[in-house]
Each structure stands twice: as structure tokens, then as C-alpha cells.
Design a protein around this motif. Structure first.
Motif, PDB file in Angstrom:
ATOM      1  N   PHE A  64      -0.488  -5.211  -8.896  1.00 59.76           N
ATOM      2  CA  PHE A  64      -1.503  -4.580  -8.057  1.00 59.76           C
ATOM      3  C   PHE A  64      -2.890  -4.689  -8.681  1.00 59.76           C
ATOM      4  O   PHE A  64      -3.033  -4.957  -9.883  1.00 59.76           O
ATOM      5  CB  PHE A  64      -1.168  -3.099  -7.874  1.00 59.76           C
ATOM      6  N   HIS A  65      -3.881  -4.421  -7.848  1.00 58.29           N
ATOM      7  CA  HIS A  65      -5.276  -4.329  -8.294  1.00 58.29           C
ATOM      8  C   HIS A  65      -5.378  -3.435  -9.541  1.00 58.29           C
ATOM      9  O   HIS A  65      -4.940  -2.286  -9.516  1.00 58.29           O
ATOM     10  CB  HIS A  65      -6.103  -3.723  -7.157  1.00 58.29           C
ATOM     11  N   GLY A  66      -5.947  -3.987 -10.596  1.00 59.82           N
ATOM     12  CA  GLY A  66      -6.156  -3.209 -11.812  1.00 59.82           C
ATOM     13  C   GLY A  66      -5.036  -3.290 -12.829  1.00 59.82           C
ATOM     14  O   GLY A  66      -5.184  -2.791 -13.945  1.00 59.82           O
ATOM     15  N   ASP A  67      -3.922  -3.910 -12.461  1.00 61.66           N
ATOM     16  CA  ASP A  67      -2.817  -4.029 -13.420  1.00 61.66           C
ATOM     17  C   ASP A  67      -3.152  -5.052 -14.501  1.00 61.66           C
ATOM     18  O   ASP A  67      -3.792  -6.077 -14.235  1.00 61.66           O
ATOM     19  CB  ASP A  67      -1.527  -4.481 -12.721  1.00 61.66           C
ATOM     20  N   VAL A  68      -2.679  -4.775 -15.700  1.00 57.65           N
ATOM     21  CA  VAL A  68      -2.831  -5.708 -16.815  1.00 57.65           C
ATOM     22  C   VAL A  68      -1.453  -5.947 -17.409  1.00 57.65           C
ATOM     23  O   VAL A  68      -0.717  -5.000 -17.679  1.00 57.65           O
ATOM     24  CB  VAL A  68      -3.785  -5.162 -17.895  1.00 57.65           C
ATOM     25  N   ALA A  69      -1.099  -7.202 -17.572  1.00 54.79           N
ATOM     26  CA  ALA A  69       0.192  -7.547 -18.163  1.00 54.79           C
ATOM     27  C   ALA A  69      -0.044  -8.263 -19.486  1.00 54.79           C
ATOM     28  O   ALA A  69      -0.997  -9.024 -19.620  1.00 54.79           O
ATOM     29  CB  ALA A  69       0.992  -8.428 -17.210  1.00 54.79           C
ATOM     30  N   ALA A  96       0.814  -1.213   0.000  1.00 53.21           N
ATOM     31  CA  ALA A  96       0.000   0.000   0.000  1.00 53.21           C
ATOM     32  C   ALA A  96       0.850   1.266   0.000  1.00 53.21           C
ATOM     33  O   ALA A  96       0.421   2.305  -0.474  1.00 53.21           O
ATOM     34  CB  ALA A  96      -0.933   0.000   1.197  1.00 53.21           C
ATOM     35  N   ASP A  97       2.078   1.159   0.515  1.00 50.62           N
ATOM     36  CA  ASP A  97       2.931   2.342   0.581  1.00 50.62           C
ATOM     37  C   ASP A  97       3.707   2.578  -0.707  1.00 50.62           C
ATOM     38  O   ASP A  97       4.489   3.506  -0.795  1.00 50.62           O
ATOM     39  CB  ASP A  97       3.892   2.223   1.773  1.00 50.62           C
ATOM     40  N   GLU A  98       3.529   1.727  -1.674  1.00 50.33           N
ATOM     41  CA  GLU A  98       4.264   1.929  -2.924  1.00 50.33           C
ATOM     42  C   GLU A  98       3.336   1.709  -4.111  1.00 50.33           C
ATOM     43  O   GLU A  98       3.707   1.115  -5.111  1.00 50.33           O
ATOM     44  CB  GLU A  98       5.480   1.016  -3.007  1.00 50.33           C
ATOM     45  N   LEU A  99       2.093   2.163  -3.976  1.00 54.01           N
ATOM     46  CA  LEU A  99       1.142   1.991  -5.068  1.00 54.01           C
ATOM     47  C   LEU A  99       1.627   2.752  -6.298  1.00 54.01           C
ATOM     48  O   LEU A  99       2.022   3.905  -6.209  1.00 54.01           O
ATOM     49  CB  LEU A  99      -0.245   2.494  -4.649  1.00 54.01           C
ATOM     50  N   PRO A 100       1.626   2.089  -7.431  1.00 53.38           N
ATOM     51  CA  PRO A 100       2.107   2.731  -8.646  1.00 53.38           C
ATOM     52  C   PRO A 100       1.057   3.678  -9.222  1.00 53.38           C
ATOM     53  O   PRO A 100      -0.090   3.672  -8.804  1.00 53.38           O
ATOM     54  CB  PRO A 100       2.333   1.559  -9.586  1.00 53.38           C
ATOM     55  N   LEU A 101       1.484   4.450 -10.161  1.00 55.99           N
ATOM     56  CA  LEU A 101       0.612   5.400 -10.836  1.00 55.99           C
ATOM     57  C   LEU A 101      -0.124   4.688 -11.955  1.00 55.99           C
ATOM     58  O   LEU A 101       0.493   4.056 -12.804  1.00 55.99           O
ATOM     59  CB  LEU A 101       1.512   6.482 -11.427  1.00 55.99           C
ATOM     60  N   ALA A 102      -1.465   4.801 -11.954  1.00 55.92           N
ATOM     61  CA  ALA A 102      -2.214   4.259 -13.089  1.00 55.92           C
ATOM     62  C   ALA A 102      -1.698   4.927 -14.367  1.00 55.92           C
ATOM     63  O   ALA A 102      -1.407   6.121 -14.370  1.00 55.92           O
ATOM     64  CB  ALA A 102      -3.703   4.517 -12.910  1.00 55.92           C
ATOM     65  N   GLY A 122      -2.849  -0.215 -13.751  1.00 51.15           N
ATOM     66  CA  GLY A 122      -4.199   0.325 -13.585  1.00 51.15           C
ATOM     67  C   GLY A 122      -5.070   0.288 -14.829  1.00 51.15           C
ATOM     68  O   GLY A 122      -6.162   0.849 -14.816  1.00 51.15           O
ATOM     69  N   PHE A 123      -4.620  -0.417 -15.865  1.00 54.05           N
ATOM     70  CA  PHE A 123      -5.385  -0.410 -17.128  1.00 54.05           C
ATOM     71  C   PHE A 123      -6.802  -0.939 -16.937  1.00 54.05           C
ATOM     72  O   PHE A 123      -7.738  -0.503 -17.629  1.00 54.05           O
ATOM     73  CB  PHE A 123      -4.658  -1.244 -18.181  1.00 54.05           C
ATOM     74  N   ALA A 124      -7.002  -1.867 -15.997  1.00 52.45           N
ATOM     75  CA  ALA A 124      -8.337  -2.479 -15.816  1.00 52.45           C
ATOM     76  C   ALA A 124      -9.257  -1.646 -14.931  1.00 52.45           C
ATOM     77  O   ALA A 124     -10.460  -1.946 -14.847  1.00 52.45           O
ATOM     78  CB  ALA A 124      -8.195  -3.885 -15.228  1.00 52.45           C
ATOM     79  N   LEU A 125      -8.736  -0.614 -14.284  1.00 43.79           N
ATOM     80  CA  LEU A 125      -9.532   0.069 -13.243  1.00 43.79           C
ATOM     81  C   LEU A 125     -10.867   0.597 -13.761  1.00 43.79           C
ATOM     82  O   LEU A 125     -11.884   0.470 -13.076  1.00 43.79           O
ATOM     83  CB  LEU A 125      -8.719   1.207 -12.608  1.00 43.79           C
TER      84      LEU A 125
END
Ligand code: MD3
Ligand code: FE
Length: 217
Positions: free
Chosen positions: A175-180, A7-13, A28-31
Motif C-alpha cells: 500500500f501507499h507508504g509501505d516500505v519493504a 481500500a477496505d483492508e487498509l493496514p495499520l501504519a 506506512g513507514f514512509a507516510l
């Protein structure tokens, strides 16, 4: 409050993290899809619940799975294979919801794979302690097609190796919302998921859900 490990290193969407020459994590592509995707996932799970499959070696997998779309990935004592019916119900796998398909094709296009048309969506559910050992995805017919993976819920450490099992791995948090997206020269890389840590996410509780879109047939 989030008890998420990262939680302390959440990336930028919107960030793009390159994993290799033809693989990228789209942060964050899926957010923006999740409000529509989440209820569709619940419908899929009503028709085809998560279940623990058995490996060809006789071990029960720690990560239960299900599928939607024309083909579903399965494991049994007889081996790994894609099949059009759910072995538990005898029915076809649930249809792939349109929002799943849109997410997969848009992410693939953003990663340089225009025209991706998945016919399989494998859905994995991780709970604290669940892991996926290092492996290659090689049950698909056409390795020139990329794979798109979507992460929801608590974060995970993705393990990323080379074309041979030996030789070590790099680690990357998902993370939540990431797409690879993986394709081309990176398609056959060894990969896995380190044991999931205790955490909590507003949408999924202690769980991580992963969708893996493939052109299997
Ligand atoms: C790298 N699932 O189901 S998705 C799998 O998070 C699987 O549930 C993991 O590996 C998960 O087979 C990782 C990331 C992934 C998927 C396919 C790949 C990474 C890949 C194919 C080639 C290289
Ligand atoms: Fe895999």
C-alpha cells in the motif's frame, strides 16, 4: 474517495509483516516523509524523466523507470547494468535527495540493517496493466547489502517466491507508504508485481510509484 482495490483492508501504519527470516514490510513507514519526498521526486523527474527501456531480449519494458544517486540501473540490448550517467541525456543521474537517503537508512535500521548506505535509487512507474515478471535482483556487487523498497500511490500485489524460479509464489498487498526491506537469506528471492488494477489515489492518480534503494557498487 478512493477507488483503490484494497481500500477496505487498509493496514495499520506501524504494523510489521514478516516475509521471511530477514525481510519485513513496515506498514506506512514512509507516510511521514511523503510531504517532503514528493516535491523532491518531481525535481528528479524534471532532470531525468521516466523512460521505457529495452530488455536484452529486445522487449520494451511495460514499466518506465528513472534513477537518482551516483549509480542508476539500466537495461538495453547489451544487458543490465548500473551506470553513473543517464544514457538519454549523457548527464550524471540527479543527486539522491537527502530525504530519500534518510528514509532508506531509517527503514533499513528499523529492519535490522544498521548502516545501510545506498548509492542507487531506481524509480519505477506503474499504470493499470503494468507488471513486473518474476526475477531476482543480481546486478549488484555485494549481495550482503539489503534492498529497501518504498511504495506510493495505488496498491499492488507483490509476488514473493523462493530461491528458484519454480516452486510457486506467495502474494502480499503493498500500500501507499509501505516500505519493504530484504536482506540476508532473503536477498536473492524471486519476486515480481502482478498486473496493476485500475484505481485512484489522491497523490498519484491511477499510478503506483516504487523506489528501490540499493548499494550497487
Ligand atoms: C525481494 N521492483 O525494480 S520492489 C525491481 O515494486 C523490483 O517496483 C518492484 O523488483 C517494484 O527490481 C518490487 C520489491 C523488491 C525489491 C527487491 C527485492 C523485492 C525484493 C530483492 C530481493 C527480494
Ligand atoms: Fe526486483
Amino acid at each position: 474517495m478512493t477507488g483503490d482495490l484494497f481500500a477496505d483492508e487498509l493496514p495499520l501504519a506501524g504494523e510489521r509483516m514478516s516475509l521471511g527470516p530477514q525481510s519485513v514490510v513496515l506498514r506506512g513507514f514512509a507516510l511521514t516523509f511523503i510531504d517532503e519526498l514528493w516535491p523532491r521526486l518531481q525535481q528528479v523527474l524534471t532532470q531525468a524523466p521516466f523512460r521505457h527501456m529495452v530488455t536484452p531480449g529486445g522487449q520494451t519494458m511495460s514499466v518506465p523507470l528513472t534513477n537518482c544517486g551516483p549509480l542508476g540501473w539500466t537495461s538495453s540490448r547489451a544487458g543490465y547494468r548500473y551506470r553513473s550517467d543517464d544514457p538519454d541525456s549523457g548527464l550524471p543521474w540527479p543527486a539522491m535527495p537527502a530525504v530519500f537517503m534518510r528514509l532508506a537508512t531509517e527503514a533499513a535500521a528499523a529492519a535490522g540493517f544498521a548502516g545501510f548506505a545506498p548509492d542507487a535509487c531506481l524509480i519505477n512507474r506503474y499504470r493499470p496493466g503494468s507488471r513486473l515478471t518474476l526475477h531476482q535482483d543480481r546486478n549488484e556487487r555485494d549481495f550482503s547489502q539489503p534492498i529497501v523498497s518504498v511504495s506510493l500511490g495505488v496498491s499492488a500485489v507483490f509476488l514473493w517466491g523462493g530461491l528458484q524460479r519454480a516452486g510457486g509464489t506467495q502474494r502480499m498487498a503493498l500500500f501507499h507508504g509501505d516500505v519493504a526491506v530484504w536482506g540476508g537469506v532473503d536477498r536473492m528471492r524471486y519476486h515480481g508485481i502482478a498486473p496493476i488494477r485500475e484505481g485512484s489515489h489522491a497523490l498519484t492518480g491511477s499510478e503506483r510509484i516504487n523506489f528501490t534503494f540499493r548499494k550497487a557498487g
